[in-house]
Structures are given as structure tokens and as C-alpha cells.
Design a protein around this motif. Sequence first.
Motif, PDB file in Angstrom:
ATOM      1  N   GLU B 177       1.057  -1.587  -0.076  1.00 11.25           N
ATOM      2  CA  GLU B 177      -0.438   0.312   0.178  1.00 11.25           C
ATOM      3  C   GLU B 177       0.708   1.326  -0.112  1.00 11.25           C
ATOM      4  N   TYR B 280      -0.626 -16.209 -10.770  1.00 12.28           N
ATOM      5  CA  TYR B 280      -0.162 -15.307  -9.400  1.00 12.28           C
ATOM      6  C   TYR B 280       0.149 -13.752 -10.653  1.00 12.28           C
ATOM      7  N   ASP B 284       0.839  -6.842  -9.989  1.00 12.85           N
ATOM      8  CA  ASP B 284      -0.693  -6.586  -9.997  1.00 12.85           C
ATOM      9  C   ASP B 284      -1.075  -6.320  -8.263  1.00 12.85           C
ATOM     10  N   LEU B 286      -3.422  -3.967  -6.703  1.00 10.29           N
ATOM     11  CA  LEU B 286      -4.526  -4.755  -6.314  1.00 10.29           C
ATOM     12  C   LEU B 286      -5.336  -6.429  -6.295  1.00 10.29           C
ATOM     13  N   ALA B 287      -4.778  -7.625  -6.522  1.00 15.57           N
ATOM     14  CA  ALA B 287      -4.530  -8.538  -7.162  1.00 15.57           C
ATOM     15  C   ALA B 287      -4.341  -9.307  -5.867  1.00 15.57           C
ATOM     16  N   VAL B 289      -3.420  -7.511  -2.886  1.00 16.46           N
ATOM     17  CA  VAL B 289      -3.857  -7.354  -1.549  1.00 16.46           C
ATOM     18  C   VAL B 289      -5.197  -8.090  -1.375  1.00 16.46           C
ATOM     19  N   ARG B 290      -5.877  -8.758  -2.195  1.00 12.01           N
ATOM     20  CA  ARG B 290      -7.198  -9.406  -2.678  1.00 12.01           C
ATOM     21  C   ARG B 290      -6.650 -10.731  -2.301  1.00 12.01           C
ATOM     22  N   ALA B 291      -5.058 -11.436  -2.526  1.00 13.21           N
ATOM     23  CA  ALA B 291      -4.417 -12.631  -2.171  1.00 13.21           C
ATOM     24  C   ALA B 291      -4.409 -12.846  -1.466  1.00 13.21           C
ATOM     25  N   HIS B 293      -6.081 -11.081   1.498  1.00 13.89           N
ATOM     26  CA  HIS B 293      -6.842 -11.109   2.339  1.00 13.89           C
ATOM     27  C   HIS B 293      -7.575 -12.596   2.178  1.00 13.89           C
ATOM     28  N   ASP B 294      -7.706 -12.371   0.813  1.00 11.82           N
ATOM     29  CA  ASP B 294      -8.631 -14.247   0.875  1.00 11.82           C
ATOM     30  C   ASP B 294      -7.570 -15.336   1.525  1.00 11.82           C
TER      31      ASP B 294
END
Lengths: 614, 349
Positions: B177, B280, B284, B286-287, B289-291, B293-294
Motif C-alpha cells: 500500500e 499469480y 498487480d 490490487l490482486a 492485496v486481495r490474495a 486477504h483471501d
Amino acid sequence: MSITEVSPRAAGRSQERERIVNDFSIQVATVNGSGSQTANLVLMRSIFQMGVPVSGKNLFPSNIQGLPTWFTIRASKYGYIGRKKEIDFLVAMNPETVREDVESLEAGAAVLYDEPLGADRFRSDLHFYPVPFDKLVAPVCPQPKLRKLVRNMIYDGALAWLLGIDLEEIRKALFKQFGPRKAKAAELNWGAVLAGAEYAEKHLTKTDPYRIERMDRTRGKIIIDGNTATALGAIFAGVTVVTWYPITPSSSLVESMMGYLKRYRTDPETGKATYAVLQAEDELAAIGMVIGAGWAGARAMTATAGPGISLMSEFVGLGYYAEIPAVIVDVQRVGPSTGLPTRTQQGDILSCAVLSHGDTKHPLLIPASPEECFTMMEEAFNLAEEFQTPVFVMTDLDLGMNSWMADPFPYSERPLRRGKVLTAEDLERLGGFARYRDADGTGVGWRTLPGTPHPAAAYFTRGSGHNELAQYSERPADYINNVDRLARKFESIRRAVPRPEVLIDDAASVGLIAYGTSKYATEESRDQLATEYGLRSSYLRLRAYPFTEELVDFLERHARVYVIEQNRDAQMMALMRMDLAPELAAKLRSVRYYGGLPIDARSITDEIVLQEGL
Amino acid sequence: MSTATAPPPKAPNLNRIGLEVSSYKGGKTTLCAGCGHNAISQRIIECFFEMGIPPWQVAKLSGIGCSSKSPAYFLSQAHGFNGVHGRASATATGAILANRHLITMVVTGDGDTASIGLGNFMHMLRRNVPCIYVIENNGVYGLTKGQFSATADIGSTLKTGETNELPPIDCCLLGIEMGASLVARSFSGDKNQVGAVLKAAIAHRGMSVIDIISPCTTFNDHDGSTKSYAYMKDHDAPLHAVDFVPYFEEIDIEMEAGEVREVVLHDGSRLRLRKLDRDYDPTDKLAAVRAIHDSYARGEVLTGILYIESARKTLIDHLNLVDEPLATLPESKARPGRAALEEIMEELR
């Protein structure tokens, strides 16, 4: 016109028809953010250009817009440039403070004021000069938006006529202030100056005694604030890394530095910077970066004020114990805590001298003038690198942010003293080194810089216990050996710091000690004591801590010695008491002023007269 | 993997600049037996040896704590600086300003980075200070005998039985971030992954944040810990197999399309990220960050190169610094001449 009735005392003065030439103070009372600073600096500079010694002090609030602010200009044919307690000529522009401003004047003072304020309601023993600022500004400044900024120039014009300042000098000062790129703005302001002067000539009758007349006591001199002088001192001393966090009153130091660095320290061949200035996220980081850069061999510095000093405490202890050069400029302001952030004090002396936990002590250099701000920065860097330790340069808000008349700065041809640094070639010859072994009796060991291309160059720097080889050690003998060497190093520093300025009067049994900006008021007070009370005195102006033998000698020569300082707790005297033999310490007396305004001569004189029982 | 073409010929125990691995060793560790930090020190020794970096070109800085002691246990021929708790970010930034040619490595812990020095860490990230920033993350304060750190997961317990109920600070998410240009997570027990990630960080120009789960055998290797060897063995979820091919070696394996993502690093070295169970894209944001959190939702610890942005400007670029180190700039460049002072004085008259 409203020359009102005068009080008996003022009447006496005006009946004598005395002329008070080049020896009075002017105070301009305005509202913060109203653009009066230009008018004030132009007024000050025009008096300076007439050859009259002058000083300008800005008394401002911690605020961007709206709160009252005062600017005091003192003209003194004798060269006294400390603050004068009494105001002789008031320019009243602030409706909120006009009553208080007028009521605090002594009888016989003069008041130029914005007519609608009705300043003449409050007193009958002053010389009043009403000027209708709004009426005068409209025709010279057609754009209403700019009028607020331009209207202050009207008092420069009116004062020029009242005091006898050559209008040409105002014009010259005005155009210098605006610079060639803002000539159009200067022209607009010039119109306001003329409007003020013409109005005064047509409508005012001069009744006060104050006059400016040409002299020849400012030839060759410059006008500069101490922060700019300190910045220049660092640049000409080869500073390469500056990390800082904005804090009043030190911010303008680094800001002016950035301007000059860009001009004079951009590599002409590559267009790249031979310096790094980095605005840190807080003072912890600012000093941490300085320590990191100093460790890696850069001439690194930061500038801050009291709250920043408090935050830097831990790192300064690391710098002391791990022996890393650093220069910290403390532009002192009124503490404790946030205190009075836009007022001056010498309140960090004690905390800086021993900043951080454990047994620590640090050299302080204490400039009293812009020239010393300039020269002491080179001295500070040399001491920091020679003795591998943090060095403080203790200025204050009065010195740092106010405009001072000064001699031009001397260009130093002396090579920089970078201290004991071994190169790869040295290491090849020596085979190795002991980082923390006293190399020559000074207490200082050899160091190497990270990146030195040699297998024997590296050593491990740590704030934890270490032996001569820079290895981790908790052994009592290693610890004592190390800190005793640091104490010896401090004795070597004592021999290397700037010596005090000493003036001995063989007939005097009283001595005065001052430091930093207390110099001016103290010197003036010595004259007052001699001429008004017949009290002769010797004088010592400290320029550094640790104290040198001159201080002991001074105390031995005199029966009573007054230490004059701008803090409540007599901090410098406390440091002296720690260092001096009890029989010498017993001679010390204290004179303090700590209200946040620059110390003035009369306050010192009155206090000494009281203590001496004169 | 790749093999070295290896000119000039060298003895097997010498690296490409002719040094033995012993030139990269440090002092004897004083950390506990089995401490993850010791394994990381060993990887650092190997990486610098294998990369053929002269040890004296490296500066190693740390804060305070067990992790911050570890710079004493590798690269004795590199200058080390064990400074103030939480502020290695500041000392390292200063050292880099003084000498931009240093290969600067911060080795520090979760207490330093996520608690006392969090603010300074965040600002180091946004400046993209060219530096290898290793967090030896064990979720616990070791040197003060076992308090929670800010990276401890919700529900993890202390040896005393106390349970952490506060959310952890994820230094990798912060890195992504706030502007670090290489962000990776690994596990001290994964020798190959730690080594490849460290080498990528050495080759990368910019700030590399490497969060390495490094179990504390004394205070946080028990059943209630999510930073234990056992927990990591069960929950480590590598994003990809990380291979590092240094610029001085040639690639000898053909890539199968879609199987490997390749990232070219600043010095010409290559990161080859071989697909495991999913594709992966580490460029990326955003990807990434999403990964992360997932992975929380799945109860996994995602490891590998989480994010990389090779071309991002560094602090050195922003400051437009001259090429030579500021520390040793000749006086002729560091001090303006007499004419400059006279010009300034004239302006002030």
C-alpha cells in the motif's frame, strides 16, 4: 489633526524643543497576515541605508491570520541593537489592540494611526497623527483585492515625512525587497508610499522630537536573519545531508538552505545535487537519519527547537556513546511543552548539555550574531567529525528569525577537519584498527566508513556495551574504560571549543556574563550601569560549553559575577555550579528575563542595581 | 534452475570474486538453539557469497531485540549498526543518503517494525528507500521474555495462556500500500524460498520488504501460536516456486508458456515464478492485496513474491543525487567558492 493636550512630562519635553536623532524605537501594531512584514522590512532597511544602526524584531503570534502582531524597529546611533523596552513611536493599525498599545506608551511618545481607530481617545499626553488609510489606498490601488496588502506601505510614506527618511531610500529598499521579478508589484506599493508621504506633508504637523538623519555606521554591512546565516554557514562548511522536521522557529533555516543549495550546490556538469535535504516524518527520524549519515561519513545536520530536542534525546545518547558525528541546531523558543512557540528563550541549555539517559554530555556552541551563526557552523562540523560526537549549535528565535545588521561573512579557506578516518590504503598498511581505542591521548579512536573496500575495514557499531575492538561486552572493566575515555574526550573538546569574548575592567569588582542574544542588552546595560550608577564592570561572553579556563580566571578576578540569561532557572549558572570549585561558584549571581520577548538592557540594569543595593 | 557458465575458472569453494564463504560469516550467534533468525543469517551468508557481492560493500543495520542482534552473526566484513529500537529505518536512510552505493540491509523484528517504529517504517516505504528490509517475524517480544507483538494473530496465545484479541499488523500489506517496490513473505524453514527472495532483493533497485516468519523456540513455538514451526509447516501456502537467475548466469531451461512468470530485475537478473496451483501476477497491486486477504479467510500464510514494481523511482531518484557518495565528495564540490559568498553578501547589503 489631533495633537491633543500633553501631560506635564511630555510638555516639558516638547517645550525644550529637543530633537531626538537616531535614538528611538518604532513599533508597528498590525494584524497577522495583513502583509505588513514588507512595509516593516522596507522601513527598517531604509533607515539602515541612511547609515543608522538598526534592528528589527517581529513579535508574532502562533497563528497564520488574524491575531495581533507587532514589529519593533530600533534606530541607535550608539549601535545598540538589543530590544528597547520603551516604545517611542507607535504605528497603530490594529483595532483590537489599539487601546492597549496606546495606553502602554510613556508620555511624550508619538502615534501614527489609522484614523477610524480614534487612537487619540485614550490619551492626551501623546503626539497623534491620524492617517485615513482606506481613503488613500483606493486611488493608488484600483484592485480591491490587493488593497489589504498595499495599504501598509502608506505608513512607510507618512513616517518618511515625519521622521525625515529620504523617500529615495524607501524606494530603493522597496525595490530590493521585491526583487527584479516583482517590479510591477513594487511599483504599485511605491504609489502607496507616495500617497502616505503626500498626505503627511499636506495634513500633518510634526510635533514629536524623533528624527532620522544620515550617518555612516552601516557602510558595507548586511541585513540578515540568523537562520539564513546558519544555513549559509552549513553550506560553506560542506554540509551534505540535512534531515529535518518543520518546527517554529527553525523551519526557515532549512527552507533558506534549500534555496541556496539549489543555487550553489548543483553540480554544473551533471545538474545533480551534491546534497540531500529530506523532510522527515518526525524528529526521531530526522536525527536518526543524521546519525546514520554521520556514521556513513557525511557532514550531516538537523535543525529543530525544544520539542524536537526532547524527541531526539535517545538518538543523541546513541551518537554520544557510539561516537558518531552530528550537528544539531536548536533555535530555542519558549518551553516547556508547546510553551510560547513564537517567542524567544534560552531555555534548552541544560537539557542539551546533558541530553539523553545515562552519563552524557555534549558540546554546545552559542552564537550571538549572524556572523557567528555562519562561522560556528564550520566549527560545529569540524568538532563533530574530529571528536566523533553530536554537537549542538544553540541559537534562539530572536537571533534566528529577526533581522540583524551584520558584518559580511568571512570566506573560510581552511580545509575541513574531517577527523580520524582510515582509508583502505591505511588499513593495508596497518593491518587493522581498534575502533574505540584512544589513538593519541585525545580520547578519540580511528574509524572507518561503511563501503571502505578492505576486509579489515568493518566494525560493529552499537549502542550497547562494547570494548575497544567494538565487540559486545558487558564486562565492568570494559564499560568503565570506555566511558572514562569519553570523559577524557570531553576534556579534549574543552580545549577545542570557541573561547569566550572577555573584556576586563581592572577597576571593576563586578563581572557580567552573558551568552547568545543576551549579548546586546548586556553590553548596553554595562554602559547604563557605568553612566547612570557609576558601576564599572568586566564582561565575559560565553561562546561554548564545556567552559574554558577563561571562565575560571574571570571568576577569580571579580567579587561578584552576574550571569545574565533568558530562562527561569538560571540554566547556564547551574551548569557552572556543576563544573566550578565551590568558592568560585559562590560568587555567582543570577539575572534572568524569561517573558518571551528578547531581553532588554533596562531590565538587566534594574536587577543588578537592586542586587548591588545601589 | 540454472547453472553457472562461470568464467573465469575458479576453485569450487570460491565465489565469482574469488572469496571463500568464510569471508561472509559473522560472529557466533547468541540466540537460542533453533531460533528461526539463525537460519535467516545462514541464508544471508549464502546469498551474498553466491551473488559474489564484496562484503565490505554491504551495510547492515538493525534496531533493538533478538532479531536486531543477528547482523552480528553474518558478514563480519560489512559495517554493522545496532542502533535504537524501531529506528533502523532512519539510520539506514541516513546511511544511504551518505553513500548511495552501499548495499544496505536492515534486519529487524516485528516489535521494531510494527510497533515502536511503525511510523518511521511507513515513511521509509513511501520513499522507496533502496534497501533490503528483512523482518524476522515471530509475533512475540523475545528479549523481554514473551509479550505479544503487533503481528500476533487474533486467537494466538502466549505461553502464559493469554489470548491475543487484537488484529495483527501485516507488514506486507503496508509495504504494498505504501510504496515498497518489492514485497515478499517467507518462512525461515523454507531454505530455497528465503534464498531466492533474498537474492531478488539484492538485485532489486528500490525498497524490498521481506517478512519472514521466524519462530521463537523459547516463547512462541507452542500449540497456541500461529508463528510456530508446526503451524507454518501446515499453513504455509507458497504462491509460486521462486527461482532466481543472477545476471551473470545464463538461463538453460526453456520456459513453458503459462507455466512461469518472469520478472527482469534492475541488474539484469531474472526472477522466475513458477506456477503452482494458481496463476499469480505479482505486478498487480490490487490482486496482491486481495490474495493476502483471501489467504486469511482460508487460514493460510501466503508466501512468495507478493508484489514487485521494478521501475518505481527510489529516494535517490527523487533527490536527484550525484553519482559519487556524498560522504566522500571532494571539498571542491561540497563547498561553494569565494565568489558565491560575495554574491550572496552583495544581495544582502
